[in-house]
Design a protein around this motif. Sequence first.
Motif: not given
Length: 697
Positions: A194-207
Amino acid sequence: MPNRLAQATSPYLLQHADNPVDWWPWEADAFEEARRRDVPVFLSVGYSACHWCHVMAHESFEDDHVAAYMNEHFVSVKVDREERPDVDAVYMEAVQAATGQGGWPMSVFMTPDGEPFYFGTYFPPDSRHGMPPFRQVLEGVHNAWTSRRDEVGEVAGKITRDLAERELSTGDAGAPTEETQALALLQLTRDVDPASGWFKGDTKFPPSMVIEFLLRHHARAGSVAALEMAEGLCGAMARSSLYDQVGGGFHRYVLMPRAGGSLVPHFEKMLYDNALLCRVFAHLWRATGSDLARRVALETADFMVRELRTAEGGFASALDADSEEEVPREARPDKGGGGRREGGTGRHVEGAYYVWTPAQLTEVLGAEDAELAAQYFGVTEEGTFEHGASVLQLPQQEGVFDAARIASVRERLLAARDGRSAPGRDDKVVAAWNGLAIAALAETGAYFERPDLVEAAVAAADLLVRLHLDEQVRLSRTSKDGRAGANAGVLEDYADVAEGFLALASVTGEGVWLDFAGFLLDHVLTRFMDGSGSLYDTAADAERLIRRPQDPTDNATPSGWSAAANALLSYAAHTGSEPHRTAAEQALGVVKALGPRVPRFVGWGLAAAEALLDGPREVAVVGPDAADGAARGLHRTALLGTAPGAVVAFGVEGSDEFPLLAGRPLVGGAAAAYVCRNFTCDAPTTDPERLRAALNG
């Protein structure tokens, strides 16, 4: 002397045509040659925009000594995974089962019967990070083949049997329910930061596919949590270096550095990512009116048309991550020399086209605007990327910036960047990905009243019909330079092209696109689906591999399985076809099984399930003539409705363009809209506000 790849249509294969390795394309003759010589087959799978594929090619496949050893002891086969996703899928499944991981380049050693027995991905030229040298791997495989053949055969046979037994069935799961969707959302809330808005994990692919589910779930169920998550994910992507802040469009993924700091992108740009994200951001704007969503959707659409459109009207697959490195201005000679471009080093490095130093900003913008740009885009003296350069991202904290100055800065940086050495482009036209682009451009053009984008979608659709479809309406997977490739279309091609044609039909009011979608989906029913509702990635009459690939989970693109379910459902809503509706419901049984447990990998299926649970709604808009202003207003209102998967038919009274227009008269001589779902219809309306209310929650 060029090898056998010189006649290929794939840019990736052509990149290897001058290797000293005696490459073969994937064909029966290659395996027959391996049998004749009694040697194993080395399969190398990659794609044009793959950075580490280029690295391994330079380090090993361009090395005369390594190539000589490969030529003596192996038959080497090179495959473009984008041309042959079936070959890639089957052997990647084996790699992942054996090693617990996968990726590209993919390296597989197999028997002349195609049975794999040793696997890997990238192999360096010398021992590095626990990876053996490629030459050592080659020697080890050769020794095993010559001295332990029985053991090799046993391993290959066991792996092949294990793969063949992995048949997937939806069983008696039934169609997804309200509970399926709620549990999927609950699991997603656990996966998001919730802090960053991203899904958790070091590699961020567009969902992309997950966001489409979230927007549809919000529209149907009124879930505030789903909308907030969608907005958070889209905001995180749009503000980060995943998004090209100067030229628009999205890179493949971003990495979180181990020491913290800025997200670092993998700079290749893929057509499929940009098509999916363009559509998602357009849908977010449709739901919220967000200015950021509008800007990103339009900039991404413009990027696709500007940088990926081919001379034939289709869309190229990708832009490379690498391009020629820039020389600092003070270090440049008066004239370019040595065969390199003036201002370039001649050395190709990842991200060179996209990153900036403070000095480069000053050179383009002047000191005052350079300071503004550095503050706004996060460009620092020490750099956030490599060698003192920074990736561009938007400020993460609130601040007040002059919008006109920022727009001017963007324009000047883009103009200056156009003078840099551009990344290479893979001009291969992939049917499935063009289908995704057609849907995105058609809808974005309609939403934002950009007829040029709709025209670009129509041109791409025309190309697919002219070049990729044969007399039996069977699809070729790829084309290049106006020449269709030899590889047959797979399930995702039929499904995604049908999706694009269905979107184009709704936007243009031209029923021919609905007809073409129907032809493609008939192939899905007869050649890709079995009697239980399960789908396969290849047709029943396709080339036989060691296993018929079958995967209902999304990866970088919607799975062919989920894409087919969504398109079948839309076509059934347009036509009332019970076989297509039944097939869609059966196919979505896998979503009921997987959605609550792994929702991030069945996002497109969950989105299709939202349409199923909502109806989907069927909208018919009729007018006295095609130019009638009231009719066009109702048509636009219908397209902007957020009801999940709603289909729209638009035409004049009495038209036979669409089945939904049959028996739909004008109301009091005026344009009217009809909304139906689940065999029940509302009273026709001439009021755009009433229509809007009927299609929004």
